[in-house]
Structure formats: C-alpha cells, structure tokens
Design a protein around this motif. Structure first.
Motif, PDB file in Angstrom:
ATOM      1  N   ALA A  71       0.849  -1.192   0.000  1.00 28.21           N
ATOM      2  CA  ALA A  71       0.000   0.000   0.000  1.00 28.21           C
ATOM      3  C   ALA A  71       0.882   1.238   0.000  1.00 28.21           C
ATOM      4  CB  ALA A  71      -0.899  -0.006   1.234  1.00 28.21           C
ATOM      5  N   TRP A  72       0.416   2.274  -0.709  1.00 22.21           N
ATOM      6  CA  TRP A  72       1.153   3.536  -0.743  1.00 22.21           C
ATOM      7  C   TRP A  72       0.156   4.660  -0.984  1.00 22.21           C
ATOM      8  CZ3 TRP A  72       0.955  -0.077  -4.532  1.00 22.21           C
ATOM      9  CH2 TRP A  72       0.555   0.324  -5.801  1.00 22.21           C
ATOM     10  N   PRO A  73       0.478   5.873  -0.495  1.00 24.78           N
ATOM     11  CA  PRO A  73      -0.422   7.008  -0.748  1.00 24.78           C
ATOM     12  C   PRO A  73      -0.562   7.243  -2.251  1.00 24.78           C
ATOM     13  CG  PRO A  73       1.247   7.583   0.872  1.00 24.78           C
ATOM     14  CD  PRO A  73       1.614   6.246   0.319  1.00 24.78           C
ATOM     15  N   GLU A  74      -1.735   7.644  -2.661  1.00 21.11           N
ATOM     16  CA  GLU A  74      -2.018   7.781  -4.091  1.00 21.11           C
ATOM     17  C   GLU A  74      -1.023   8.705  -4.791  1.00 21.11           C
ATOM     18  OE1 GLU A  74      -5.903   8.269  -6.938  1.00 21.11           O
ATOM     19  OE2 GLU A  74      -5.898   9.340  -5.032  1.00 21.11           O
ATOM     20  N   TYR A  75      -0.604   9.762  -4.118  1.00 19.79           N
ATOM     21  CA  TYR A  75       0.333  10.694  -4.734  1.00 19.79           C
ATOM     22  C   TYR A  75       1.746  10.519  -4.188  1.00 19.79           C
ATOM     23  CZ  TYR A  75      -3.944  12.668  -6.463  1.00 19.79           C
ATOM     24  OH  TYR A  75      -5.154  12.822  -7.079  1.00 19.79           O
ATOM     25  N   GLY A  76       2.014   9.364  -3.591  1.00 24.23           N
ATOM     26  CA  GLY A  76       3.339   9.084  -3.071  1.00 24.23           C
ATOM     27  C   GLY A  76       4.213   8.413  -4.112  1.00 24.23           C
ATOM     28  N   GLY A  77       5.461   8.282  -3.769  1.00 24.40           N
ATOM     29  CA  GLY A  77       6.407   7.656  -4.680  1.00 24.40           C
ATOM     30  C   GLY A  77       6.756   6.249  -4.254  1.00 24.40           C
ATOM     31  N   VAL A  78       7.792   5.709  -4.857  1.00 28.77           N
ATOM     32  CA  VAL A  78       8.234   4.345  -4.583  1.00 28.77           C
ATOM     33  C   VAL A  78       8.677   4.204  -3.127  1.00 28.77           C
ATOM     34  CG1 VAL A  78       9.961   2.609  -5.197  1.00 28.77           C
ATOM     35  CG2 VAL A  78       8.896   3.976  -6.971  1.00 28.77           C
ATOM     36  N   ASP A  79       9.283   5.242  -2.572  1.00 27.44           N
ATOM     37  CA  ASP A  79       9.766   5.173  -1.194  1.00 27.44           C
ATOM     38  C   ASP A  79       8.640   5.147  -0.170  1.00 27.44           C
ATOM     39  OD1 ASP A  79      12.348   5.209  -2.143  1.00 27.44           O
ATOM     40  OD2 ASP A  79      12.549   7.393  -1.936  1.00 27.44           O
TER      41      ASP A  79
END
Length: 108
Positions: A71-79
């Motif tokens: 899971a990752w924030p929609e506007y987040g990156g790979v990190d």
C-alpha cells in the motif's frame, strides 16, 4: 481438434481495451486510510525471493514468499510503499497508534 485461441475477438489491441483495474501483478484498488487515498495491490510473494519486509501494522516480519499487500499514498512515490499482512491492513482502523509487541517479539 484445433488449438485454443487466446487472442481477443473483435480486433481489439491491448491499448484499446477498457481499463478494468488489472495490472501485470494483479488487482489494484484505492482505499481511504488516515484521511487520504491509498493504492493497494496484492502481492503473491513468490517474486520477492530472499526479501523480507516488516509489516507496519503489527511490526512483525513478513517472510520471503508469503502473500501480502503493498500500500502507498495515491500521490506518493516508490519510497512510500509499505508491505502489510492482509489481516493487518484489514484491521488498520481498529488498531491503536502505539504497536504492542509480545514479550518475545524481535525488536529490530
């Protein structure tokens, strides 16, 4: 008997097909968590041979080859990607902010 034909009918190319949310690795969906939209993808675990991840929900290790979620924030990156146990992701809203470890859990 002729061999099975797996090509789409109707002359559609892959670029012309309607998007169904499927990608190369499986189904990707968007969920809300902590007031923002998160992309969630199921990972089979077989492709990450030798890699270990720590689940932010329970602070336990996800062994290599274990199916889990990314899971990752929609506007987040790979990190910003985080690997979760499926049960931990489903219980994320019921957990406290401080993770409680058992006495024999590793602290690294």
């Amino acid at each position: 008997m002729s061999p099975r034909n797996n090509r789409p009918r109707g002359g559609e190319t892959p670029d012309e097909r309607p998007s169904t949310g499927l990608d190369r690795y499986g189904l990707e969906r968007t969920e809300e968590y902590q007031g923002e939209d998160w992309k969630v993808r199921h990972v089979a675990g077989a492709s990450a041979a030798g890699k270990r991840y720590r689940c932010p929900g329970c602070d336990q290790e996800i062994p290599s080859g274990t199916p889990h979620l990314v899971a990752w924030p929609e506007y987040g990156g790979v990190d910003d990607r985080r690997h979760w146990h499926k049960a931990c992701w489903n219980a994320k809203d019921r957990r406290t902010t401080k993770v409680q470890r058992s006495r024999n859990a590793p602290r690294y």
